[in-house]
Design a protein around this motif. Sequence first.
Motif, PDB file in Angstrom:
ATOM      1  N   GLY A  78       0.726  -1.335   0.174  1.00  0.00           N
ATOM      2  CA  GLY A  78       0.067   0.129   0.071  1.00  0.00           C
ATOM      3  C   GLY A  78       0.855   1.161   0.102  1.00  0.00           C
ATOM      4  O   GLY A  78       0.518   2.278  -0.524  1.00  0.00           O
ATOM      5  N   TYR A  79       1.866   1.203   0.829  1.00  0.00           N
ATOM      6  CA  TYR A  79       2.770   2.520   0.889  1.00  0.00           C
ATOM      7  C   TYR A  79       3.425   2.563  -0.553  1.00  0.00           C
ATOM      8  O   TYR A  79       3.596   3.839  -1.083  1.00  0.00           O
ATOM      9  CB  TYR A  79       3.962   2.256   1.891  1.00  0.00           C
ATOM     10  CG  TYR A  79       4.778   3.063   1.904  1.00  0.00           C
ATOM     11  CD1 TYR A  79       4.615   4.399   2.854  1.00  0.00           C
ATOM     12  CD2 TYR A  79       6.141   3.067   1.110  1.00  0.00           C
ATOM     13  CE1 TYR A  79       5.721   5.251   3.081  1.00  0.00           C
ATOM     14  CE2 TYR A  79       6.985   4.321   1.312  1.00  0.00           C
ATOM     15  CZ  TYR A  79       6.803   5.239   2.346  1.00  0.00           C
ATOM     16  OH  TYR A  79       7.777   6.223   2.351  1.00  0.00           O
ATOM     17  N   GLN A  82       1.027   4.224  -2.877  1.00  0.00           N
ATOM     18  CA  GLN A  82       0.991   5.755  -2.650  1.00  0.00           C
ATOM     19  C   GLN A  82       2.289   6.476  -3.268  1.00  0.00           C
ATOM     20  O   GLN A  82       2.109   7.581  -3.387  1.00  0.00           O
ATOM     21  CB  GLN A  82       0.723   6.240  -1.011  1.00  0.00           C
ATOM     22  CG  GLN A  82      -0.480   5.442  -0.641  1.00  0.00           C
ATOM     23  CD  GLN A  82      -1.737   6.008  -1.341  1.00  0.00           C
ATOM     24  OE1 GLN A  82      -1.735   7.418  -1.458  1.00  0.00           O
ATOM     25  NE2 GLN A  82      -2.732   5.240  -1.597  1.00  0.00           N
ATOM     26  N   LYS A  85       2.503   7.693  -6.623  1.00  0.00           N
ATOM     27  CA  LYS A  85       1.810   8.859  -7.218  1.00  0.00           C
ATOM     28  C   LYS A  85       2.901  10.166  -7.251  1.00  0.00           C
ATOM     29  O   LYS A  85       2.239  10.842  -8.060  1.00  0.00           O
ATOM     30  CB  LYS A  85       0.739   9.196  -6.137  1.00  0.00           C
ATOM     31  CG  LYS A  85      -0.497   7.960  -6.208  1.00  0.00           C
ATOM     32  CD  LYS A  85      -1.525   8.552  -5.149  1.00  0.00           C
ATOM     33  CE  LYS A  85      -2.438   7.310  -5.065  1.00  0.00           C
ATOM     34  NZ  LYS A  85      -3.527   7.920  -3.906  1.00  0.00           N
ATOM     35  N   TYR A  86       3.942  10.091  -6.694  1.00  0.00           N
ATOM     36  CA  TYR A  86       4.889  11.324  -6.546  1.00  0.00           C
ATOM     37  C   TYR A  86       6.301  10.875  -7.034  1.00  0.00           C
ATOM     38  O   TYR A  86       7.107  10.992  -6.053  1.00  0.00           O
ATOM     39  CB  TYR A  86       4.690  11.734  -5.283  1.00  0.00           C
ATOM     40  CG  TYR A  86       3.406  12.000  -4.683  1.00  0.00           C
ATOM     41  CD1 TYR A  86       2.444  12.936  -5.012  1.00  0.00           C
ATOM     42  CD2 TYR A  86       2.803  10.994  -3.869  1.00  0.00           C
ATOM     43  CE1 TYR A  86       1.168  13.116  -4.351  1.00  0.00           C
ATOM     44  CE2 TYR A  86       1.571  11.060  -3.115  1.00  0.00           C
ATOM     45  CZ  TYR A  86       0.599  11.842  -3.361  1.00  0.00           C
ATOM     46  OH  TYR A  86      -0.741  12.068  -2.937  1.00  0.00           O
ATOM     47  N   ASP A 102      -1.877  15.124   0.612  1.00  0.00           N
ATOM     48  CA  ASP A 102      -1.531  13.895   1.495  1.00  0.00           C
ATOM     49  C   ASP A 102       0.032  14.226   1.827  1.00  0.00           C
ATOM     50  O   ASP A 102       0.535  13.590   2.856  1.00  0.00           O
ATOM     51  CB  ASP A 102      -1.556  12.754   0.448  1.00  0.00           C
ATOM     52  CG  ASP A 102      -2.851  12.080   0.721  1.00  0.00           C
ATOM     53  OD1 ASP A 102      -3.684  12.718   1.557  1.00  0.00           O
ATOM     54  OD2 ASP A 102      -3.198  11.094  -0.225  1.00  0.00           O
ATOM     55  N   PHE A 110      -1.260  10.226   7.851  1.00  0.00           N
ATOM     56  CA  PHE A 110      -1.463   9.364   6.484  1.00  0.00           C
ATOM     57  C   PHE A 110      -1.202   8.009   6.766  1.00  0.00           C
ATOM     58  O   PHE A 110      -2.077   7.210   6.035  1.00  0.00           O
ATOM     59  CB  PHE A 110       0.046   9.741   5.869  1.00  0.00           C
ATOM     60  CG  PHE A 110       0.155   9.088   4.296  1.00  0.00           C
ATOM     61  CD1 PHE A 110      -0.367   9.943   3.453  1.00  0.00           C
ATOM     62  CD2 PHE A 110       0.859   8.273   4.283  1.00  0.00           C
ATOM     63  CE1 PHE A 110      -0.072   9.538   2.094  1.00  0.00           C
ATOM     64  CE2 PHE A 110       1.185   7.505   3.107  1.00  0.00           C
ATOM     65  CZ  PHE A 110       0.459   8.321   2.009  1.00  0.00           C
ATOM     66  N   TYR A 114      -4.626   5.405   5.164  1.00  0.00           N
ATOM     67  CA  TYR A 114      -4.342   4.534   4.223  1.00  0.00           C
ATOM     68  C   TYR A 114      -4.151   3.033   4.860  1.00  0.00           C
ATOM     69  O   TYR A 114      -3.703   2.086   4.212  1.00  0.00           O
ATOM     70  CB  TYR A 114      -3.386   4.901   3.173  1.00  0.00           C
ATOM     71  CG  TYR A 114      -3.676   6.035   2.261  1.00  0.00           C
ATOM     72  CD1 TYR A 114      -4.487   5.948   1.289  1.00  0.00           C
ATOM     73  CD2 TYR A 114      -3.192   7.259   2.594  1.00  0.00           C
ATOM     74  CE1 TYR A 114      -4.881   7.097   0.472  1.00  0.00           C
ATOM     75  CE2 TYR A 114      -3.360   8.546   1.704  1.00  0.00           C
ATOM     76  CZ  TYR A 114      -4.298   8.152   0.824  1.00  0.00           C
ATOM     77  OH  TYR A 114      -4.495   9.373  -0.039  1.00  0.00           O
ATOM     78  N   THR A 137       4.581  13.872   5.694  1.00  0.00           N
ATOM     79  CA  THR A 137       4.592  12.702   4.714  1.00  0.00           C
ATOM     80  C   THR A 137       5.614  13.017   3.778  1.00  0.00           C
ATOM     81  O   THR A 137       6.313  11.874   3.431  1.00  0.00           O
ATOM     82  CB  THR A 137       3.283  12.176   4.246  1.00  0.00           C
ATOM     83  OG1 THR A 137       2.358  11.994   5.288  1.00  0.00           O
ATOM     84  CG2 THR A 137       3.319  11.123   3.230  1.00  0.00           C
TER      85      THR A 137
END
Length: 315
Positions: A78-79, A82, A85-86, A102, A110, A114, A137
């Motif tokens: 899951g990390y 996320q 995305k960046y 986020d 955070f 999630y 984050t």
Amino acid sequence: MGGHTQTYTDPQTGRTVDFGVEAFHNLDIVKNYFKRFSIPLVTTNFSSPGVTSTYVDLSTGKEVAGYVPSDPMAALVGYVAQLAKYPYVETGFNLTYPVPEDLLLPFGDFVTKYSLQGIVQLIFEYAEVADLLNLSTLYVFKAFGSDLIRDLEIGFLTTARHDNSELYEKATTELGQDVLLKSYTVAMDRDAAGAYAKVVVKTPDGFKLIQAKKILLSIPPKLYNLVGWHLSSKETSLFAQFRNVGYYVSLLRHTGIPDNIQTSNVGTDTPYNLPILPNQTLKGPYIHIFCIYHFSLCVHGTNTIKSLLSNNNIT
């Protein structure tokens, strides 16, 4: 040269142990740098065969009964999703504006948002950041990014001779008089006419003028590190907002801890069992030293905390 790289040499055996920089990212640029100076590398995952882990709350000195580290794998997936995305976070601060919400969340929020609770201890161990849950984050992503996660899978790099300082000693020799040790910037003209910026440096031998096509700052951009840079008002306003934390490391001997025991500091009644700041994390042993002082003491805290080791002269 070498930043916080520190290597201890045993005076009796001549064996070495790295207790500052222990490993490097498993990247071609790293391999090529060491290859240039004929320094052999090996992969490591920091495992110690035959060593048993114990978990102690060092604020009480008692073992935390029943504590079992969480399995981070599900949360890691899951990390990573996320983090993907960046991708621009990995290489700098070239953020989009407005900054995604986020990235500005305290990491504890955070994690809750999630459902990433299972990865908190892993991030604390490898990212080595203080006050993890209150940190934005964005900074956690930078400290525990895709390169580090990849290293967890394929292994980090370290020197076969357990002497990371060798790299910087050889680099210093190659650069010769171009390396100015015990020196600091006095004045700088970054907008000088022509192709070169100009930097005046105070050295033990007097003032020197450096002309450079590019100037790279590789230390924290705090105002006290930027004396002589002639910052603009905008730069001063920006860099004045940076703050830092303290992280200290040393080697211990005569600890009374058996050679086959690895001790980690965990909180008894804290969120995710994270130690309360300032905290110490005992890790070890470093098998290749074959001595009792093979535990590293890592002290995390705010910028107001001084090194406990310097005050207590631990040996």
